[in-house]
Design a protein around this motif. Structure first.
Motif, PDB file in Angstrom:
ATOM      1  N   SER A 131      40.615 -17.303  24.075  1.00 35.01           N
ATOM      2  CA  SER A 131      39.296 -17.833  23.734  1.00 35.01           C
ATOM      3  C   SER A 131      39.055 -19.200  24.348  1.00 35.01           C
ATOM      4  O   SER A 131      37.911 -19.655  24.414  1.00 35.01           O
ATOM      5  CB  SER A 131      39.135 -17.917  22.214  1.00 35.01           C
ATOM      6  OG  SER A 131      40.148 -18.743  21.648  1.00 35.01           O
ATOM      7  N   ASN A 132      40.137 -19.876  24.792  1.00 35.89           N
ATOM      8  CA  ASN A 132      40.025 -21.186  25.443  1.00 35.89           C
ATOM      9  C   ASN A 132      40.839 -21.162  26.735  1.00 35.89           C
ATOM     10  O   ASN A 132      42.006 -20.747  26.733  1.00 35.89           O
ATOM     11  CB  ASN A 132      40.548 -22.299  24.537  1.00 35.89           C
ATOM     12  CG  ASN A 132      39.561 -22.676  23.451  1.00 35.89           C
ATOM     13  OD1 ASN A 132      38.709 -23.537  23.651  1.00 35.89           O
ATOM     14  ND2 ASN A 132      39.659 -22.017  22.304  1.00 35.89           N
ATOM     15  N   GLY A 184      32.522 -25.449  29.539  1.00 36.38           N
ATOM     16  CA  GLY A 184      31.535 -25.041  28.545  1.00 36.38           C
ATOM     17  C   GLY A 184      31.732 -23.592  28.130  1.00 36.38           C
ATOM     18  O   GLY A 184      32.768 -22.984  28.386  1.00 36.38           O
ATOM     19  N   ASN A 185      30.731 -23.027  27.480  1.00 30.21           N
ATOM     20  CA  ASN A 185      30.793 -21.646  27.007  1.00 30.21           C
ATOM     21  C   ASN A 185      30.492 -20.679  28.149  1.00 30.21           C
ATOM     22  O   ASN A 185      29.470 -20.811  28.828  1.00 30.21           O
ATOM     23  CB  ASN A 185      29.807 -21.427  25.859  1.00 30.21           C
ATOM     24  CG  ASN A 185      30.219 -22.170  24.601  1.00 30.21           C
ATOM     25  OD1 ASN A 185      31.346 -22.041  24.146  1.00 30.21           O
ATOM     26  ND2 ASN A 185      29.308 -22.950  24.032  1.00 30.21           N
ATOM     27  N   THR A 187      30.548 -16.371  29.295  1.00 32.87           N
ATOM     28  CA  THR A 187      30.582 -14.989  28.812  1.00 32.87           C
ATOM     29  C   THR A 187      31.265 -14.093  29.843  1.00 32.87           C
ATOM     30  O   THR A 187      30.894 -14.088  31.019  1.00 32.87           O
ATOM     31  CB  THR A 187      29.166 -14.460  28.539  1.00 32.87           C
ATOM     32  OG1 THR A 187      28.545 -15.270  27.541  1.00 32.87           O
ATOM     33  CG2 THR A 187      29.220 -13.023  28.043  1.00 32.87           C
ATOM     34  N   SER A 203      32.895 -14.230  24.406  1.00 33.02           N
ATOM     35  CA  SER A 203      32.530 -15.604  24.724  1.00 33.02           C
ATOM     36  C   SER A 203      33.787 -16.473  24.681  1.00 33.02           C
ATOM     37  O   SER A 203      34.554 -16.408  23.714  1.00 33.02           O
ATOM     38  CB  SER A 203      31.490 -16.133  23.732  1.00 33.02           C
ATOM     39  OG  SER A 203      31.129 -17.471  24.042  1.00 33.02           O
ATOM     40  N   ILE A 204      34.002 -17.251  25.723  1.00 30.62           N
ATOM     41  CA  ILE A 204      35.165 -18.138  25.775  1.00 30.62           C
ATOM     42  C   ILE A 204      34.699 -19.559  26.064  1.00 30.62           C
ATOM     43  O   ILE A 204      33.565 -19.775  26.532  1.00 30.62           O
ATOM     44  CB  ILE A 204      36.178 -17.680  26.847  1.00 30.62           C
ATOM     45  CG1 ILE A 204      35.545 -17.774  28.243  1.00 30.62           C
ATOM     46  CG2 ILE A 204      36.657 -16.261  26.573  1.00 30.62           C
ATOM     47  CD1 ILE A 204      36.540 -17.521  29.358  1.00 30.62           C
ATOM     48  N   PHE A 205      35.569 -20.504  25.798  1.00 26.03           N
ATOM     49  CA  PHE A 205      35.246 -21.905  26.088  1.00 26.03           C
ATOM     50  C   PHE A 205      36.170 -22.417  27.187  1.00 26.03           C
ATOM     51  O   PHE A 205      37.384 -22.262  27.103  1.00 26.03           O
ATOM     52  CB  PHE A 205      35.385 -22.776  24.848  1.00 26.03           C
ATOM     53  CG  PHE A 205      34.913 -24.195  25.059  1.00 26.03           C
ATOM     54  CD1 PHE A 205      33.565 -24.494  25.020  1.00 26.03           C
ATOM     55  CD2 PHE A 205      35.816 -25.210  25.332  1.00 26.03           C
ATOM     56  CE1 PHE A 205      33.111 -25.795  25.233  1.00 26.03           C
ATOM     57  CE2 PHE A 205      35.381 -26.512  25.548  1.00 26.03           C
ATOM     58  CZ  PHE A 205      34.021 -26.806  25.502  1.00 26.03           C
TER      59      PHE A 205
END
Length: 265
Positions: A131-132, A184-185, A187, A203-205
């Protein structure tokens, strides 16, 4: 007129006539529960796709073999190597693929059948991955085809599911490897090759990368004596992403004046 119902369940019509006047009276002959000698669940051994439902009924049979539908006292769906649920009306909903034993009871008489739950229709794609991530690094994502009930599908129309990938920013490779550049974010989306309308997203950051340079901005190059001007200093990675505010040391190398820690001259 006294009408005595026939012993066989079904539809009965009594016709009453006087001269040219005729009236038909319709009756439905119902089997009493006390006449039932055995029961049978219907349908027998149905095939039900995961995420879909089917209606079971309980048929009562008398000593002559006549049949009538009854409201069961209870319904139970017991897993064998599959799962499903059934309500008090016999409405069965399939879940995990495999066999499910469906049993109904009426006045201590019972009947059972096996519902064969099979994989359902492809519904969506689930994506797994971090996710990051950090700008400039690589991350790998995997996709799984899912049916209506949440079961993983290993085939689609007789073929092994395959996927294409896209990302709203950065570089996405066919094997699901992603190299981000913009912080940033972001997709990430996977599409089923055999039917691109079936897709899934995550969605990942993206965090900024390591320090690459110091960018200084200024509000003006001509300074009036005694005036105050604001200078800004920003650390960026090699893709131009601002890393974070940081305390910078300010020194006047030529001329006179005073520079403060917030960049005011």
């Amino acid at each position: 007129v006294n009408f005595e119902a026939a012993s066989e369940p079904g539809r009965a019509v009594v016709r009453i006539a006087y001269s040219s006047q005729v009236v038909d009276v319709n009756f439905t002959v119902v089997m009493p529960e006390s006449a039932v000698v055995r029961v049978q669940v219907a349908p027998l051994s149905p095939t039900v796709a995961s995420g879909t439902s089917t209606q079971f009924t309980l048929i009562g049979i008398d000593k002559d073999g006549d049949e009538s539908i009854f409201t069961a006292d209870s319904w139970v769906a017991a897993p064998i190597n599959g799962t499903g649920s059934i309500n008090s009306s016999g409405f069965f909903t399939a879940s995990l693929p495999g066999a499910v034993n469906v049993t109904s009871v009426l006045n201590s008489m019972s009947s059972s059948t096996t519902a064969n739950v099979v994989v359902g229709q492809a519904n969506r794609i689930n994506i797994s991955g971090p996710s990051n991530v950090t700008a400039g690094s690589s991350a790998t994502f995997t996709a799984l085809l899912i049916d209506n009930a949440g079961n993983a599908l290993t085939t689609f129309n007789g073929q092994t599911p395959s996927f294409t990938w896209s990302a709203s920013s950065g570089t996405m490779y066919p094997n699901g490897t992603f190299i981000p550049t913009q912080a940033g974010n972001i997709t990430v989306t996977a599409y089923l090759v055999q039917n691109p309308t079936i897709q899934g997203s995550i969605s990942i950051f993206v965090n900024p990368g390591s320090v690459y340079s110091l960018v200084v901005g200024e509000s003006g190059s001509s300074l009036n004596a005694g005036s105050t001007y604001l200078l800004t200093a920003v650390l960026v990675d090699k893709f131009g992403n601002a890393i974070a505010e940081t305390d910078a040391s300010w020194t006047i190398l030529n001329g006179t004046g005073q520079a403060t820690l917030n960049g005011r001259l």
